[in-house]
Each structure stands twice: as C-alpha cells, then as structure tokens.
Design a protein around this motif. Structure first.
Motif, PDB file in Angstrom:
ATOM      1  N   LEU A 154      11.900  -0.651  -6.665  1.00  0.00           N
ATOM      2  CA  LEU A 154      11.739   0.793  -6.492  1.00  0.00           C
ATOM      3  C   LEU A 154      10.326   1.234  -6.880  1.00  0.00           C
ATOM      4  O   LEU A 154       9.750   2.127  -6.246  1.00  0.00           O
ATOM      5  N   ARG A 155       9.771   0.609  -7.890  1.00  0.00           N
ATOM      6  CA  ARG A 155       8.443   1.015  -8.345  1.00  0.00           C
ATOM      7  C   ARG A 155       7.388   0.712  -7.291  1.00  0.00           C
ATOM      8  O   ARG A 155       6.445   1.488  -7.114  1.00  0.00           O
ATOM      9  N   THR A 156       7.534  -0.401  -6.577  1.00  0.00           N
ATOM     10  CA  THR A 156       6.516  -0.719  -5.573  1.00  0.00           C
ATOM     11  C   THR A 156       6.534   0.285  -4.426  1.00  0.00           C
ATOM     12  O   THR A 156       5.471   0.695  -3.946  1.00  0.00           O
ATOM     13  N   THR A 157       7.714   0.684  -3.984  1.00  0.00           N
ATOM     14  CA  THR A 157       7.760   1.672  -2.904  1.00  0.00           C
ATOM     15  C   THR A 157       7.366   3.045  -3.413  1.00  0.00           C
ATOM     16  O   THR A 157       6.729   3.832  -2.703  1.00  0.00           O
ATOM     17  N   GLY A 158       7.714   3.353  -4.674  1.00  0.00           N
ATOM     18  CA  GLY A 158       7.295   4.630  -5.253  1.00  0.00           C
ATOM     19  C   GLY A 158       5.789   4.728  -5.364  1.00  0.00           C
ATOM     20  O   GLY A 158       5.185   5.765  -5.072  1.00  0.00           O
TER      21      GLY A 158
END
Length: 342
Positions: A154-158
């Motif tokens: 999730l952090r990479t897409t965020g």
C-alpha cells in the motif's frame, strides 16, 4: 483412550499443526485413537466424525486453514444441543475426551460443557491475540506478517500518487494486530480500540507526514471507536454467540481524513486475507507444541484447562482464567509506538 478433536470459530494458520502435534504424540507415546469432529461444535452436536490417524495428518503442519472444517455453531442451541445430548453422542461414538481448539467463544462453550461433566481440554486459537492467559496465540504472528506485507505494498502505491492510505486490520476489541503490523510497516498513525483518538489528532498526524513529503499510512483496527462515538462500527449484525461482526471503520475514516486534510485518501480492508495461507515458522512451532501439550493434559486428566504459552514455556491454566478478561494493549506499549506517529 479415544479422543475427539475439533476446530471451532474463525479459522487461522496453525490449526492443522495443532492437530498433527496432538495426533502424532498421542499415537506414538500413548497409543491413543483419534477422530475429528467436522465443522467444530456442529460435528459434536450432530455426531459427525472422521478418523484421524497418521495417514490423515501427513504433511498438514504447513497448510493453512483446518482439515476438519470449522463453524460458529453454538453447541447449546438446536434440538441436538446441550450437555445431555452431547454426552449421549460421545458415549455412542465411544469418545472419552475432547480437545477443543478455538478462541474465546469456543472456550466459553467448552467451560460450560466441562462444568456439566464432560472431559474437555482447550487449545487457544485466535489471530487477535486477545486471551489474557497466554502470552501469544498461534495465528497472530502470521496475521501480523500478512498485514505488514500488505501495508508495504500500500505504501508504494500511496507514494506514487501522494495519497494517504488507510489499512483496516482485524483484532475485534483489541489492537494487537494493528500495533505490531503498524509499527513494522512504519505507519504514521495507529488507531486501536484501547485508545480514544479524535479526528483532529488523526488529521494532524496525516498532515505532518504529508508535509514532510511522505505518503501517510494510517492503520486502524476493526474495533476502533472514534472519541465521539460509543461503540465500534458493525455493519454485518451478530454472530452465533451474539457478538457483533465488526468491520468497515476504514471506509468511514477515509473520506473524513480527506475532507479535513485535502489529501486524497484511499481505504483498504485486509479482512480474511489475514487468516489465510500458510503459517509462519513461529506459528508452526507454537501450534505443534500446544497440540503435544494438550495430549499431556488429557493423559493427566486436566479437564477444564487450557494449554498456554508463558515466556517460552507451555503451561496449563483453567478455562476461567483463560476467558476471564481480554488481553488489551497496555498504555505503555501504545505510548511507545505513538512516538513514531506523524
């Protein structure tokens, strides 16, 4: 002895390793015979059993879920429910004792049946890690690892979209999964049932992270209650034991965060993915040890007791102690994590 094993309540990684540990030791050391009840207490109430020999448990320790199936059946409900009917079923099947593997609801039912004279030993199972009589429950470590892996993604897409990401995890009325996975994933805010937190504080943490050029990550436990509310969000009614089915708080928080901060916000509910898949090595070892210890309890006649982990030792505790209170996140543990917020 002829021993029946059941897995009841929500499934979790490690159940099969418990079954294997109990059966292998019971056969190899004590010469016991085993059967499994299909679908938890439903199998007990309906006398629905399958054989459990060495062949049936080969290679199952690494498998997720449970080969016996599970349900949330209340053994005291229905025309075949209750201690008298269950005792008659066990006598007819020639079953001398039961090993009940489950969480709070399962063990509460086991306690009532033990008080009525049945011979039952308990094994604690819950990804929530909320039983106060044991330091850890199997399934918890796997759930935390799955949640952490999901948050890393999730952090990479965020970060690609400069969005705030809200990740909702399981835990019912405690925040252990949220606390551990949130700390592991470097969350900028962790919201748990034990802590009343205002939307203003949540928005401040999100803005602070965003102002530093980060894509904020907010981890919320399904049982979190905002400071202006009294009960956790439940959109799916009650389970068979009258407990609310929690979930949906992440979807409620996301638009509120976006409205207060102006930062595009998305919510993801991890849900049952946390309970699926293969168990971690830690959970496989703990599950196997608990299953083997359950056989010791049966041999020693420790009825109405549950095996538990204390430090690195396996101990035996009463059902009353096992379900007497929830193991909640202590204030000092949350304060430790909160240093990293924002």
């Amino acid at each position: 002895m002829r021993i029946g094993i059941l897995t009841s309540g929500g499934d979790c990684p490690g159940l099969n390793a418990v079954i294997r540990g109990a059966v292998v030791k019971g056969i190899a050391i004590h010469g016991h015979e085993f059967v499994g009840f299909r679908d938890g207490w439903r199998g007990v109430v309906q006398a629905d059993v399958v054989p459990l020999g060495r062949k049936e448990i080969q290679g199952i320790a690494k498998q997720g879920g449970t080969i016996l199936g599970t349900s949330r059946t209340n053994p005291f409900e229905g025309e075949n429910g209750g201690a008298a009917a269950i005792t008659a079923n066990l006598d007819r099947l020639g079953i001398d004792a039961i090993i009940a593997i489950g969480g709070e609801g399962t063990l509460a039912a086991a306690r009532r049946l033990t008080d009525a004279g049945l011979k039952i030993v308990g094994v604690p199972k819950t990804v929530d890690n909320d039983l106060s009589a044991t330091d850890y429950t199997f399934g918890f470590d796997t759930a935390v690892q799955i949640a952490t892996d999901a948050m890393d993604r999730l952090r990479t897409t965020g970060e690609s979209h400069s969005r705030c990401m809200v990740a909702e995890v399981m835990g019912r009325h405690v925040g252990w999964i949220a606390l551990h996975s949130g700390m592991a994933a470097g969350a900028h805010a962790i919201l748990i049932p034990e802590q009343k937190t205002s939307m203003a504080q949540i928005a401040d943490w999100v803005r602070s992270a965003h102002d530093r050029g980060r894509a904020p990550l907010v981890v919320v436990a399904e049982g979190f209650v905002p400071d202006q509310e009294d009960d956790p969000h439940s959109e799916r009614g009650l389970d068979a034991f009258g407990r609310p089915r929690l979930g949906g708080i992440g979807e409620r928080l996301a638009p509120l965060i976006e409205g207060m901060t102006g930062i595009e916000t998305r919510a993801t509910t991890l849900g049952h993915i946390q309970r699926g898949g293969t168990p971690t090595s830690y959970d496989r070892v703990l599950s196997t040890r608990l299953g083997m210890a359950a056989i010791d309890s049966v041999v020693e006649g420790r009825w109405g007791r549950m095996v538990a982990l204390r430090g690195t030792d396996i101990v035996h505790v009463s059902f009353a102690d096992a379900i007497g209170e929830l193991k909640t996140v202590p204030q000092e543990r949350y304060d430790e994590a909160a240093i990293l917020f924002g």
